[in-house]
Design an enzyme around this catalytic site. Structure first.
Site, PDB file in Angstrom:
ATOM      1  N   LYS A 107      31.878  34.142 -45.350  1.00  0.00           N
ATOM      2  CA  LYS A 107      30.895  34.583 -44.362  1.00  0.00           C
ATOM      3  C   LYS A 107      30.349  33.374 -43.637  1.00  0.00           C
ATOM      4  O   LYS A 107      30.268  32.291 -44.209  1.00  0.00           O
ATOM      5  CB  LYS A 107      29.730  35.307 -45.058  1.00  0.00           C
ATOM      6  CG  LYS A 107      28.926  36.175 -44.136  1.00  0.00           C
ATOM      7  CD  LYS A 107      29.652  37.469 -43.903  1.00  0.00           C
ATOM      8  CE  LYS A 107      28.827  38.485 -43.189  1.00  0.00           C
ATOM      9  NZ  LYS A 107      29.384  39.828 -43.447  1.00  0.00           N
TER      10      LYS A 107
HETATM   11  N1  GLU Z   1      31.094  41.509 -40.734  1.00  0.00           N
HETATM   12  C1  GLU Z   1      31.771  42.644 -41.248  1.00  0.00           C
HETATM   13  C2  GLU Z   1      31.438  42.851 -42.719  1.00  0.00           C
HETATM   14  O1  GLU Z   1      30.428  42.445 -43.188  1.00  0.00           O
HETATM   15  C3  GLU Z   1      33.266  42.607 -40.969  1.00  0.00           C
HETATM   16  C4  GLU Z   1      34.016  41.489 -41.609  1.00  0.00           C
HETATM   17  C5  GLU Z   1      35.463  41.358 -41.133  1.00  0.00           C
HETATM   18  O2  GLU Z   1      35.916  42.221 -40.407  1.00  0.00           O
HETATM   19  O3  GLU Z   1      36.085  40.384 -41.523  1.00  0.00           O
HETATM   20  O4  GLU Z   1      32.141  43.500 -43.440  1.00  0.00           O
END
Ligand code: GLU
Length: 476
Positions: A107
């Site tokens: 993240k």
């Molecule tokens: N930000 C989204 C999540 O928390 C999508 C992550 C992604 O598609 O890699 O799942």
């Protein structure tokens, strides 16, 4: 946010993890290896804006590399900090494992209020952040693939993809370095709606299991259920829209940054969304009852509560007052570990974040595969499928001719049957399948094990089992 002493977001995720591993039989040491965050990179960079240099702080955290690339969004918010990014990266590991998206968890975040900057400034900031991450392989098609999250969307992903391409001019797979791109820049249809669509599919699957619906003190189908949504951003908006327009739910309250709206007869999601786009908030919306402290509406009587905004909004301060008997966590970490204990004791069923909002990363996975295969889904087979369906229709029409008035094909059936699946239909079908299967895995653990009595614990057990298997296969 809670006024009482509560564990941090990362500690809260760890507590939930610990509750699950306590009933699992992991080899010594592996438990700790899975729980800890492998690395967090902090970057501070300057961008010349409005005649002076402004310094920004960003993070990219990698929780687990048991599978690569690692995957997870990039968030733009003033609330971004290392603890939050690490908690979210851990959730990505478990989320990807649960829905079998072949990624480790990561993240990123930039500590910024994006509303304070114009488009050109945001582009400069995003490109610089992407440069800092890409030069350390923290953006890379086979190592680390970001995506949108709170405060970011297609536009930022397009800038990131372009920045990576400029730095890697001969990488034929450059488009796969980030997902959530606009369709004209290598994206996939259905990605923007995917997380909200996944929430809808999750609820549809939940309501297919009468026993589970009963456990939540509810009965019947989604039709007529009263839903409260917190956050009408990308996820909350799409979930509320699909549930009200397609499943017959009534959205009785919408909670936004500047307050809440309530209307027991049901709010028009599209109209509220348009109002927010024009006026910056829900205040002044001509229908429903507005209150400034919108979080009070979280405590309203309803059938389904959909927190789709921030983490920690259901905490020790308000958990006892929550009346919903079913909560679906469209946001990441909206219920703190302490609140989770209280709600469980009250008999509330919580469909956990790692499952409920996994629609986004699931469709990101499809986009990544599309980018690596350099071809749109459905391009080879759509017309062939239509030609075969035409053969069946021609044959039926030939029979129809002999049967006269006794039987005839309805024009609607014919139209639907003849249409071959394009990219959007295939994406939705793959997402629906993923959400159904992942739910079935969780509910099996929930119902079959005596030492598991909630879906969150079941989701952790299902996910950790898969991460463990992957580590074992590597000989760790
Ligand atoms: N930000 C989204 C999540 O928390 C999508 C992550 C992604 O598609 O890699 O799942």
């Amino acid at each position: 946010m809670s006024t009482r002493k509560e564990p941090s977001f990362r500690e809260s995720v760890d507590l939930m993890f610990n509750r699950a591993v306590a009933v699992m039989d992991l080899p010594p040491g592996l438990e700790e290896k899975i729980r800890v965050c492998n690395a967090t990179y902090t970057v501070r960079f300057g961008v010349r804006l409005r005649g002076q240099i402004q310094t920004f702080t960003g993070y990219r955290s990698v929780h687990s590399e048991h599978m690569e690339p690692v995957k997870g969004g990039i968030r733009y918010s003033l609330g971004v900090n290392q603890d939050e990014v690490e908690a979210l990266a851990a959730l990505m590991t478990y989320k990807c494992a649960l829905v079998e998206a072949p990624f480790g968890g990561s993240k990123g975040g930039l500590c910024i209020d994006p509303r304070q900057y114009d488009e050109h400034e945001l582009e400069l900031i995003t490109r610089r952040f992407a440069y800092e991450l890409a030069k350390r392989d923290l953006i890379h098609p086979s190592q680390n693939v970001p995506a949108p999250d709170m405060g970011t969307g297609e536009r930022e992903m397009a800038w990131i993809a372009d920045q990576y391409r400029r730095m890697n001019t001969t990488d034929i797979n450059a488009a796969a370095c980030v997902t959530g791109k606009p369709t004209h820049a290598g994206g996939i249809q259905g990605r923007t709606e995917a997380t909200g669509r996944g929430v809808q599919y999750a609820l549809q699957e939940f309501f297919r299991h009468k026993e589970d619906v009963k456990a939540a003190g509810l009965s019947g189908t989604l039709d007529g259920k009263r839903v409260i949504v917190q956050g009408l951003g990308n996820v909350g908006y799409h979930a509320a829209k699909f549930l009200s327009e397609q499943d017959g739910c009534k959205v009785t309250a919408i909670i936004e940054r500047d307050g809440g709206l309530m209307d027991e007869s049901g709010l028009d999601v599209e109209a509220v969304r348009n109002w927010i786009a024009k006026h910056g908030g829900v205040d002044g919306y001509p229908e429903g009852k507005y209150i400034r402290d919108g979080s009070k509406y979280l405590e309203n009587d309803c059938d389904i509560l959909v927190p789709a905004a921030l983490e920690g909004v259901i905490n020790l301060d308000n958990a006892q007052n929550i009346k919903a008997s079913l909560i679906i966590e469209a946001a990441n970490g909206p219920v703190t570990a302490g609140a989770d204990d209280i709600l469980r004791k009250k008999g509330c069923v919580i469909i956990p974040d790692m499952y409920a909002n996994a629609g986004g990363v699931t469709v990101s996975y499809f986009e990544w595969v599309k980018n690596l295969s350099h071809i749109r889904f459905g391009r080879m087979n759509r017309r062939e499928e239509e030609a075969r369906n035409q053969l069946v229709v021609d044959e039926l029409e030939r029979l129809d001719h002999y049967l006269g008035d006794a039987w005839s094909m309805s024009p609607e059936f014919k139209q639907k049957f003849l249409k071959g699946a394009g990219e959007l239909e295939l994406v939705r079908s793959g997402l629906d399948d993923t959400m159904r299967l992942a739910y079935q895995q969780m509910r099996e653990i929930w119902h079959e094990r005596d030492d598991v009595d909630d879906l969150r614990m079941a989701s952790y057990i299902a996910a950790i089992t898969k991460v463990e298997a992957s580590y074992r296969a590597k000989g760790l």
